[in-house]
Write a protein that holds these residues in place. Structure first.
Motif, PDB file in Angstrom:
ATOM      1  N   GLY A  90      46.379  43.043  36.649  1.00  0.00           N
ATOM      2  CA  GLY A  90      47.621  43.727  36.311  1.00  0.00           C
ATOM      3  C   GLY A  90      48.828  42.831  36.140  1.00  0.00           C
ATOM      4  O   GLY A  90      49.968  43.272  36.312  1.00  0.00           O
ATOM      5  N   TYR A  91      48.606  41.570  35.744  1.00  0.00           N
ATOM      6  CA  TYR A  91      49.700  40.603  35.688  1.00  0.00           C
ATOM      7  C   TYR A  91      50.260  40.512  34.270  1.00  0.00           C
ATOM      8  O   TYR A  91      49.520  40.477  33.290  1.00  0.00           O
ATOM      9  N   LEU A  92      51.594  40.434  34.175  1.00  0.00           N
ATOM     10  CA  LEU A  92      52.278  40.444  32.890  1.00  0.00           C
ATOM     11  C   LEU A  92      52.697  39.056  32.437  1.00  0.00           C
ATOM     12  O   LEU A  92      52.933  38.163  33.266  1.00  0.00           O
ATOM     13  N   GLY A  93      52.793  38.886  31.134  1.00  0.00           N
ATOM     14  CA  GLY A  93      53.302  37.651  30.557  1.00  0.00           C
ATOM     15  C   GLY A  93      53.554  37.840  29.073  1.00  0.00           C
ATOM     16  O   GLY A  93      53.268  38.902  28.507  1.00  0.00           O
ATOM     17  N   TRP A  94      54.084  36.809  28.470  1.00  0.00           N
ATOM     18  CA  TRP A  94      54.336  36.803  27.027  1.00  0.00           C
ATOM     19  C   TRP A  94      53.350  35.857  26.346  1.00  0.00           C
ATOM     20  O   TRP A  94      53.193  34.713  26.770  1.00  0.00           O
ATOM     21  N   ALA A  95      52.708  36.335  25.304  1.00  0.00           N
ATOM     22  CA  ALA A  95      51.762  35.526  24.538  1.00  0.00           C
ATOM     23  C   ALA A  95      52.280  35.331  23.123  1.00  0.00           C
ATOM     24  O   ALA A  95      52.843  36.265  22.523  1.00  0.00           O
ATOM     25  N   SER A 205      46.966  29.612  43.637  1.00  0.00           N
ATOM     26  CA  SER A 205      46.492  30.992  43.723  1.00  0.00           C
ATOM     27  C   SER A 205      45.437  31.292  42.663  1.00  0.00           C
ATOM     28  O   SER A 205      44.624  32.205  42.833  1.00  0.00           O
ATOM     29  N   GLY A 206      45.438  30.505  41.582  1.00  0.00           N
ATOM     30  CA  GLY A 206      44.362  30.636  40.606  1.00  0.00           C
ATOM     31  C   GLY A 206      43.025  30.247  41.206  1.00  0.00           C
ATOM     32  O   GLY A 206      41.998  30.886  40.955  1.00  0.00           O
ATOM     33  N   LEU A 207      43.033  29.199  42.031  1.00  0.00           N
ATOM     34  CA  LEU A 207      41.806  28.763  42.696  1.00  0.00           C
ATOM     35  C   LEU A 207      41.304  29.827  43.667  1.00  0.00           C
ATOM     36  O   LEU A 207      40.127  30.211  43.628  1.00  0.00           O
ATOM     37  N   THR A 208      42.182  30.319  44.536  1.00  0.00           N
ATOM     38  CA  THR A 208      41.732  31.304  45.519  1.00  0.00           C
ATOM     39  C   THR A 208      41.312  32.605  44.844  1.00  0.00           C
ATOM     40  O   THR A 208      40.338  33.237  45.268  1.00  0.00           O
ATOM     41  N   VAL A 211      37.759  31.920  43.228  1.00  0.00           N
ATOM     42  CA  VAL A 211      36.694  31.736  44.211  1.00  0.00           C
ATOM     43  C   VAL A 211      36.391  33.041  44.939  1.00  0.00           C
ATOM     44  O   VAL A 211      35.224  33.438  45.065  1.00  0.00           O
ATOM     45  N   CYS A 212      37.419  33.716  45.405  1.00  0.00           N
ATOM     46  CA  CYS A 212      37.190  34.965  46.128  1.00  0.00           C
ATOM     47  C   CYS A 212      36.633  36.040  45.197  1.00  0.00           C
ATOM     48  O   CYS A 212      35.743  36.809  45.580  1.00  0.00           O
ATOM     49  N   GLY A 213      37.120  36.086  43.962  1.00  0.00           N
ATOM     50  CA  GLY A 213      36.625  37.062  43.010  1.00  0.00           C
ATOM     51  C   GLY A 213      35.159  36.868  42.671  1.00  0.00           C
ATOM     52  O   GLY A 213      34.441  37.835  42.400  1.00  0.00           O
ATOM     53  N   ALA A 214      34.707  35.615  42.703  1.00  0.00           N
ATOM     54  CA  ALA A 214      33.298  35.333  42.409  1.00  0.00           C
ATOM     55  C   ALA A 214      32.363  35.976  43.418  1.00  0.00           C
ATOM     56  O   ALA A 214      31.190  36.220  43.128  1.00  0.00           O
ATOM     57  N   TYR A 215      32.877  36.249  44.619  1.00  0.00           N
ATOM     58  CA  TYR A 215      32.062  36.857  45.667  1.00  0.00           C
ATOM     59  C   TYR A 215      32.546  38.266  46.003  1.00  0.00           C
ATOM     60  O   TYR A 215      32.435  38.728  47.136  1.00  0.00           O
ATOM     61  N   GLY A 216      33.101  38.930  44.972  1.00  0.00           N
ATOM     62  CA  GLY A 216      33.429  40.330  45.103  1.00  0.00           C
ATOM     63  C   GLY A 216      34.690  40.646  45.874  1.00  0.00           C
ATOM     64  O   GLY A 216      34.903  41.801  46.263  1.00  0.00           O
ATOM     65  N   LYS A 217      35.553  39.655  46.092  1.00  0.00           N
ATOM     66  CA  LYS A 217      36.792  39.861  46.835  1.00  0.00           C
ATOM     67  C   LYS A 217      37.970  39.718  45.874  1.00  0.00           C
ATOM     68  O   LYS A 217      38.487  38.620  45.660  1.00  0.00           O
ATOM     69  N   ALA A 218      38.371  40.811  45.272  1.00  0.00           N
ATOM     70  CA  ALA A 218      39.440  40.775  44.279  1.00  0.00           C
ATOM     71  C   ALA A 218      40.775  40.481  44.950  1.00  0.00           C
ATOM     72  O   ALA A 218      41.125  41.084  45.970  1.00  0.00           O
ATOM     73  N   LEU A 219      41.529  39.561  44.370  1.00  0.00           N
ATOM     74  CA  LEU A 219      42.850  39.208  44.866  1.00  0.00           C
ATOM     75  C   LEU A 219      43.867  39.327  43.742  1.00  0.00           C
ATOM     76  O   LEU A 219      43.535  39.098  42.574  1.00  0.00           O
ATOM     77  N   ARG A 221      47.362  37.973  41.685  1.00  0.00           N
ATOM     78  CA  ARG A 221      47.537  36.668  41.059  1.00  0.00           C
ATOM     79  C   ARG A 221      48.297  35.645  41.900  1.00  0.00           C
ATOM     80  O   ARG A 221      47.905  34.486  41.966  1.00  0.00           O
ATOM     81  N   ASP A 222      49.412  36.028  42.511  1.00  0.00           N
ATOM     82  CA  ASP A 222      50.292  35.063  43.151  1.00  0.00           C
ATOM     83  C   ASP A 222      50.060  34.967  44.663  1.00  0.00           C
ATOM     84  O   ASP A 222      49.567  35.916  45.291  1.00  0.00           O
ATOM     85  N   ALA A 223      50.469  33.839  45.236  1.00  0.00           N
ATOM     86  CA  ALA A 223      50.237  33.582  46.659  1.00  0.00           C
ATOM     87  C   ALA A 223      50.891  34.634  47.543  1.00  0.00           C
ATOM     88  O   ALA A 223      50.285  35.110  48.513  1.00  0.00           O
ATOM     89  N   ASP A 224      52.131  35.019  47.236  1.00  0.00           N
ATOM     90  CA  ASP A 224      52.805  36.005  48.090  1.00  0.00           C
ATOM     91  C   ASP A 224      52.126  37.362  47.999  1.00  0.00           C
ATOM     92  O   ASP A 224      52.040  38.093  48.993  1.00  0.00           O
ATOM     93  N   GLN A 225      51.608  37.707  46.815  1.00  0.00           N
ATOM     94  CA  GLN A 225      50.883  38.963  46.665  1.00  0.00           C
ATOM     95  C   GLN A 225      49.578  38.926  47.457  1.00  0.00           C
ATOM     96  O   GLN A 225      49.185  39.919  48.071  1.00  0.00           O
ATOM     97  N   GLN A 226      48.906  37.789  47.436  1.00  0.00           N
ATOM     98  CA  GLN A 226      47.666  37.645  48.180  1.00  0.00           C
ATOM     99  C   GLN A 226      47.918  37.767  49.682  1.00  0.00           C
ATOM    100  O   GLN A 226      47.172  38.438  50.398  1.00  0.00           O
ATOM    101  N   GLN A 227      48.981  37.141  50.165  1.00  0.00           N
ATOM    102  CA  GLN A 227      49.293  37.204  51.593  1.00  0.00           C
ATOM    103  C   GLN A 227      49.619  38.631  52.022  1.00  0.00           C
ATOM    104  O   GLN A 227      49.190  39.093  53.079  1.00  0.00           O
ATOM    105  N   GLU A 228      50.363  39.320  51.187  1.00  0.00           N
ATOM    106  CA  GLU A 228      50.768  40.684  51.521  1.00  0.00           C
ATOM    107  C   GLU A 228      49.573  41.622  51.627  1.00  0.00           C
ATOM    108  O   GLU A 228      49.588  42.580  52.410  1.00  0.00           O
ATOM    109  N   GLY A 229      48.523  41.343  50.859  1.00  0.00           N
ATOM    110  CA  GLY A 229      47.389  42.258  50.819  1.00  0.00           C
ATOM    111  C   GLY A 229      46.299  41.976  51.829  1.00  0.00           C
ATOM    112  O   GLY A 229      45.313  42.731  51.885  1.00  0.00           O
ATOM    113  N   LEU A 230      46.428  40.913  52.626  1.00  0.00           N
ATOM    114  CA  LEU A 230      45.368  40.554  53.566  1.00  0.00           C
ATOM    115  C   LEU A 230      45.783  40.808  55.016  1.00  0.00           C
ATOM    116  O   LEU A 230      46.958  40.751  55.357  1.00  0.00           O
ATOM    117  N   GLY A 231      44.780  41.055  55.849  1.00  0.00           N
ATOM    118  CA  GLY A 231      45.036  41.185  57.273  1.00  0.00           C
ATOM    119  C   GLY A 231      45.317  39.832  57.895  1.00  0.00           C
ATOM    120  O   GLY A 231      44.687  38.831  57.558  1.00  0.00           O
TER     121      GLY A 231
END
Length: 292
Positions: A90-95, A205-208, A211-219, A221-231
């Motif tokens: 769900g990430y936005l940008g200009w192409a 955050s592209g790396l995490t 890697v996590c998505g490869a094993y079924g753990k959707a995250l 895009r950004d580091a702060d978003q990832q932190q907010e969504g994890l325990g």
């Protein structure tokens, strides 16, 4: 205005364009602004990684990439630029419009599992390269049988643009059923690229996310978003994420972390608290997060 995230909520008070799903919150706060609401058009990225930028400007920072064959939403245009969203997060940008291929919604049934791969014009490594692929890219199975050549097995494929090509079968092999930290280690020495999402170049955050998505753990895009969504956890273990101001890494054990970083301009392993850089990282760590 209702609190919206410009990384995921598509609206522009200057052009008055907004995506249709924001009709109610935007009109509630600014009923007289004259919004033009648009419905997203489903499209598919072409044969190349697509750079998405912060603003409709070639000199604007890259915020993320769309991989070959990934699903996109096309929103609106501004001069030679198109507002788009990567569907998977769900990430936005200009192409740039010239780089954005509109290929509808084809059935892309093969996912590349090699970190980096190429699509060739024929079933032989000396044939011209037609596309540069990476882990997560998608193509369609082409007509015809697998061709064996010097003990190599070549699969006929159709690239997202409709171009016929050949890719070695090994590039679609299932990932080993091992812990994701082993997969992360395969990215060691990958160049650091701001906004990058592939083994040709990626950011923290592209790396995490990869890697996590490869094993079924959707995250997200950004580091702060990832932190907010994890325990949160106090003592990290292998597979946990370590967070810093604007940065994230994947823990290999209680102290070692693999991360894509601009200090070394590549993916490296650091031990938190060890050496000058490790000490700085430990002091600036804002917490650890665990995937469900």
């Amino acid at each position: 205005m209702t609190q919206l995230d410009p990384r995921q909520d598509a609206f522009d008070p200057q052009s008055r364009f907004a995506e249709a799903r924001l009709h109610v919150p935007l009109l509630a706060d600014q009923p007289d602004i004259g919004w033009r609401f648009v419905a997203p058009q489903q499209i598919t990225n072409g044969n190349r990684r697509l750079s998405l930028r912060l603003r409709p400007d070639a000199e604007s920072p890259q915020v993320t990439e769309a991989l070959a064959g990934e699903a996109l939403e096309r929103l609106w245009e501004e001069n030679d630029w198109v507002r788009v969203r990567t569907v998977h997060d769900g990430y936005l940008g200009w192409a740039a419009r010239e780089a954005l291929g509109v290929f509808g919604e084809p059935t892309l049934d093969l996912q590349v599992t090699a970190l980096r791969a190429h699509a060739f014009a024929g079933p032989k490594v000396s044939q011209p390269i037609l596309a540069e692929l990476s882990y997560g890219a998608r193509v369609a199975r082409g007509a015809g049988e697998v061709v064996e050549e010097q003990r190599r097995r070549w699969v006929p494929v159709v690239l997202p643009s409709g171009l016929e090509a050949w890719v070695q079968e090994i590039c679609f092999a299932p990932l080993p059923e091992r812990e994701m930290t082993a997969f992360a280690l395969r990215f060691l020495e990958t160049p650091y690229v701001w906004g990058g999402r592939s083994a040709w170049g990626l950011d923290c955050s592209g790396l995490t996310q990869l890697v996590c998505g490869a094993y079924g753990k959707a995250l997200p895009r950004d580091a702060d978003q990832q932190q907010e969504g994890l325990g949160k956890v106090e003592t990290p273990q292998a597979g946990d994420l370590a967070f810093f101001e604007g940065h994230v890494g994947l823990m290999l054990d209680e102290r070692r972390m693999i991360h894509a970083n601009a200090t070394h301009m590549r993916v490296t392993i650091e031990t938190l608290g060890e050496g000058e850089y490790g000490a700085r990282l430990a002091a600036s760590c804002t917490g650890f997060g665990r995937l469900a």
